[in-house]
Write an enzyme that holds these catalytic residues in place. Structure first.
Site, short mmCIF file in Angstrom:
data_model
loop_
_atom_site.label_atom_id
_atom_site.label_comp_id
_atom_site.label_asym_id
_atom_site.label_seq_id
_atom_site.Cartn_x
_atom_site.Cartn_y
_atom_site.Cartn_z
CG HIS A 1 -2.24 0.55 1.06
ND1 HIS A 1 -2.68 1.57 0.27
CD2 HIS A 1 -2.92 0.83 2.24
CE1 HIS A 1 -3.42 2.59 1.10
NE2 HIS A 1 -3.51 1.76 1.70
CG HIS B 1 -4.65 0.60 -8.29
ND1 HIS B 1 -5.55 0.62 -8.10
CD2 HIS B 1 -3.44 1.45 -7.82
CE1 HIS B 1 -6.22 0.94 -7.13
NE2 HIS B 1 -4.27 2.16 -6.78
CG ASP C 1 2.78 4.43 -4.08
OD1 ASP C 1 2.55 5.46 -3.41
OD2 ASP C 1 2.32 3.49 -3.45
N1 ACO Z 1 4.71 -7.01 -10.81
C1 ACO Z 1 4.82 -8.26 -11.50
N2 ACO Z 1 3.51 -9.35 -11.74
C2 ACO Z 1 2.20 -8.34 -11.26
C3 ACO Z 1 2.47 -6.85 -10.24
C4 ACO Z 1 3.47 -6.24 -10.33
N3 ACO Z 1 3.44 -5.42 -9.72
N4 ACO Z 1 1.36 -7.04 -10.18
C5 ACO Z 1 0.88 -7.85 -9.93
N5 ACO Z 1 0.77 -8.98 -10.89
C6 ACO Z 1 0.77 -10.40 -11.37
C7 ACO Z 1 -0.20 -11.02 -10.46
O1 ACO Z 1 1.57 -12.17 -10.33
C8 ACO Z 1 -0.74 -11.75 -11.21
O2 ACO Z 1 -0.65 -12.55 -11.77
P1 ACO Z 1 -0.86 -14.28 -12.55
O3 ACO Z 1 -2.60 -13.74 -12.77
O4 ACO Z 1 0.06 -14.35 -14.01
O5 ACO Z 1 -0.84 -14.98 -11.00
C9 ACO Z 1 -1.27 -10.55 -11.84
O6 ACO Z 1 -0.92 -9.97 -12.70
C10 ACO Z 1 -2.25 -10.25 -10.62
O7 ACO Z 1 -1.84 -9.16 -9.71
P2 ACO Z 1 -2.89 -9.82 -8.31
O8 ACO Z 1 -2.13 -9.98 -7.40
O9 ACO Z 1 -3.82 -10.49 -8.16
O10 ACO Z 1 -3.62 -8.21 -8.46
P3 ACO Z 1 -4.18 -7.48 -6.63
O11 ACO Z 1 -5.45 -6.62 -7.16
O12 ACO Z 1 -3.98 -7.89 -5.70
O13 ACO Z 1 -2.71 -7.01 -6.60
C11 ACO Z 1 -1.27 -4.61 -6.29
C12 ACO Z 1 -2.88 -5.68 -6.69
C13 ACO Z 1 -1.07 -5.35 -4.62
C14 ACO Z 1 -1.21 -2.94 -6.36
C15 ACO Z 1 -0.19 -5.77 -7.19
O14 ACO Z 1 -0.64 -5.39 -8.32
C16 ACO Z 1 1.20 -5.28 -6.44
O15 ACO Z 1 1.65 -5.78 -5.89
N6 ACO Z 1 2.01 -4.02 -6.97
C17 ACO Z 1 3.09 -4.04 -6.37
C18 ACO Z 1 2.81 -3.11 -4.99
C19 ACO Z 1 2.59 -1.65 -5.78
O16 ACO Z 1 2.60 -0.79 -6.05
N7 ACO Z 1 2.01 -1.61 -4.57
C20 ACO Z 1 1.13 -0.07 -4.47
C21 ACO Z 1 -0.47 -0.39 -5.32
S1 ACO Z 1 -0.92 1.92 -5.08
C22 ACO Z 1 -1.39 2.50 -3.77
O17 ACO Z 1 -1.31 1.59 -2.42
C23 ACO Z 1 -1.30 3.74 -3.33
#
Ligand code: ACO
Length: 431
Positions: free
Chosen positions: A260, A299, A355
């Site tokens: 987050h 996201h 971010d």
């Molecule tokens: N890098 C690589 N792969 C990713 C990323 C990433 N940043 N984000 C998602 N994926 C992939 C997952 O591995 C998954 O792949 P799969 O279908 O082959 O298993 C797919 O994309 C879907 O991902 P989920 O984890 O199901 O997506 P979710 O909606 O739960 O997660 C989140 C959202 C937590 C923001 C995620 O994208 C992440 O961890 N990003 C990196 C951390 C980040 O930047 N957070 C800031 C969010 S914005 C904020 O809070 C202000």
């Protein structure tokens, strides 16, 4: 055509007709079938009705109270935006004057709170200090527990928006071993914050107007984001009628996590680890192999470019004109370019989020990485409070209490200590 959904339990043939309201059906409609809905992490469950922030993740749209984020970032100020979030309308000139005056005159902390902060270890993480200090504020304002009283609620709203930047700056000064700088009522909200952070011996700290504006824009962009993890915590704690200081400390704790508000910290660590544009392909390959994530990408709601990331990119240019270019920016720009063309990221609709660039700007402003989540918490305070106000005044809301799907052991009898054994091992009783 009826605005309803008909659900049939194929085991029994029993049917219920559930009304559709604003594109949603009530999960309680399933009760008649003896069913509940299971939705870990709220992937498709609305827990509130809200009038604060609108997001269309597919179209990359973000609006506060109906106003597009692009217009607010261009025309508004953080304090005006905070007023909008809290009150629902943009202020008139008199209202803005009164609001600014109120916030400015509540920025000081009780000396005992300062002492409390002073008691942290020299290397305490500023976010840990912020979470604790905000929680401690509730002990200074015990009347804040009267959450059903409108005037009392608004008094705490003003105090929190005013005091969180002071706590944030004190936590930074503490980590540097520097004396705390008290608020300067002659300065605007954002300039005063910079003064409390960076003033040394000069009679009055004056920041470059472009940097003040850049930070103010970042504050506007981070002010609210509807039902995110920390807003959900704010509302959830608020639903038990705890005071807003306790609720906001919980929300800030949720923001601390690297998925987050801690993501901008994680982005900088990632960029530093990559270290050179040449190493990007190797890094991307590791991400695609599942060995970590591309931080600042992806996201839960945006399946398009995060509109805040676009504005932040422009803000970065304005900041770097003054501070000089940050070498990590080149790595970030190239990383973004490669990722946006890569099939792995394209098919998963992973775009830069807010971010991805904010951390690089904070670093250019001279902030240590540990301060990044704190920089997020300062403006988000207005959003958390708007969400809290809406929650505690919503007659449909009750104490938040999700159901569970129990998948543990069925009833079984207690076994005395001497008779328990790990599978394959002899019990003590028979040894
Ligand atoms: N890098 C690589 N792969 C990713 C990323 C990433 N940043 N984000 C998602 N994926 C992939 C997952 O591995 C998954 O792949 P799969 O279908 O082959 O298993 C797919 O994309 C879907 O991902 P989920 O984890 O199901 O997506 P979710 O909606 O739960 O997660 C989140 C959202 C937590 C923001 C995620 O994208 C992440 O961890 N990003 C990196 C951390 C980040 O930047 N957070 C800031 C969010 S914005 C904020 O809070 C202000």
């Amino acid at each position: 055509m009826r605005d309803t959904v008909t659900i049939t339990d194929n085991r029994t043939g029993k049917t219920v007709e559930v009304p559709i309201d604003e594109g949603a059906i009530r999960a309680t409609g399933l009760k008649e079938l003896g069913l509940s809905s299971y939705d870990p992490a709220f992937l498709n469950t609305a827990s509130v009705t809200s009038r604060i922030t609108y997001i269309d993740g597919d179209a990359g749209i973000l609006r506060y109270r109906g106003y597009p984020i692009e217009q607010l970032a261009e025309e508004s100020t953080y304090l005006e935006t905070a007023y909008l979030l809290i009150h629902g309308e943009l202020p008139t000139q008199d209202e803005l004057y009164g609001w600014t005056h109120e916030i400015t005159h509540h920025t000081f902390l009780h000396e005992n709170l300062k002492e409390l902060m002073h008691g942290f270890r020299y290397d305490a993480h500023p976010m840990g200090m912020l979470v604790s200090a905000v929680a401690a504020l509730s002990t200074f304002y015990p009347e804040a527990s009267l959450v059903d009283d409108e005037a009392t609620r608004m008094a705490q709203v003003v105090r929190l928006i005013a005091k969180v930047p002071t706590i944030a700056a004190f936590s930074y000064r503490h980590s540097r071993g520097l004396p705390y700088v008290y608020p300067d009522n002659e300065l605007g909200f954002t300039e005063n914050f910079l003064s409390m952070m960076f003033r040394i011996a000069e009679p009055r700290y004056r920041a470059e107007p472009e940097l003040i504006r850049a930070l103010d824009v970042l504050f506007i962009l981070h002010a609210d984001h509807e039902q995110n993890c920390s807003a959900n915590v704010m509302r959830s704690i608020g639903s038990s009628k705890a005071d807003p200081y306790s609720a906001l400390a919980g929300a800030a704790a949720a923001l601390y996590g690297p998925l987050h508000g801690g993501a901008n910290e994680a982005v900088l660590k990632m960029l530093a680890e990559i270290g050179d544009v040449k190493r990007i392909p190797e890094f991307i390959a590791r991400v695609k192999a599942g060995e970590g994530r591309l931080m600042g990408f992806g996201h839960r709601v945006y399946k398009n470019y995060d509109p805040r990331a676009k504005i932040i990119k422009q803000t970065a240019d304005a900041v770097f004109e003054i501070t000089g270019r940050n070498r990590l920016l080149d790595i970030a720009l190239e990383l973004e370019k490669i990722a946006l063309e890569d099939e792995y990221f394209v098919t998963r609709k992973l775009y830069p989020n807010v971010d991805f660039y904010s951390g690089i700007i904070y670093q250019a402003l001279g902030l240590p990485i540990a301060m990044f989540p704190v920089m997020f918490a300062i403006p988000r305070t207005a959003g958390w409070l708007a969400q809290w106000l809406e929650g505690v005044t919503d007659p449909e809301q009750k104490i938040a209490r999700p159901r569970q799907v129990y998948v543990g052991a069925a009833e079984r009898d207690y076994v005395g200590l001497g008779y328990r054994r790990t599978p394959g091992a002899r019990s003590l009783a028979t040894a």
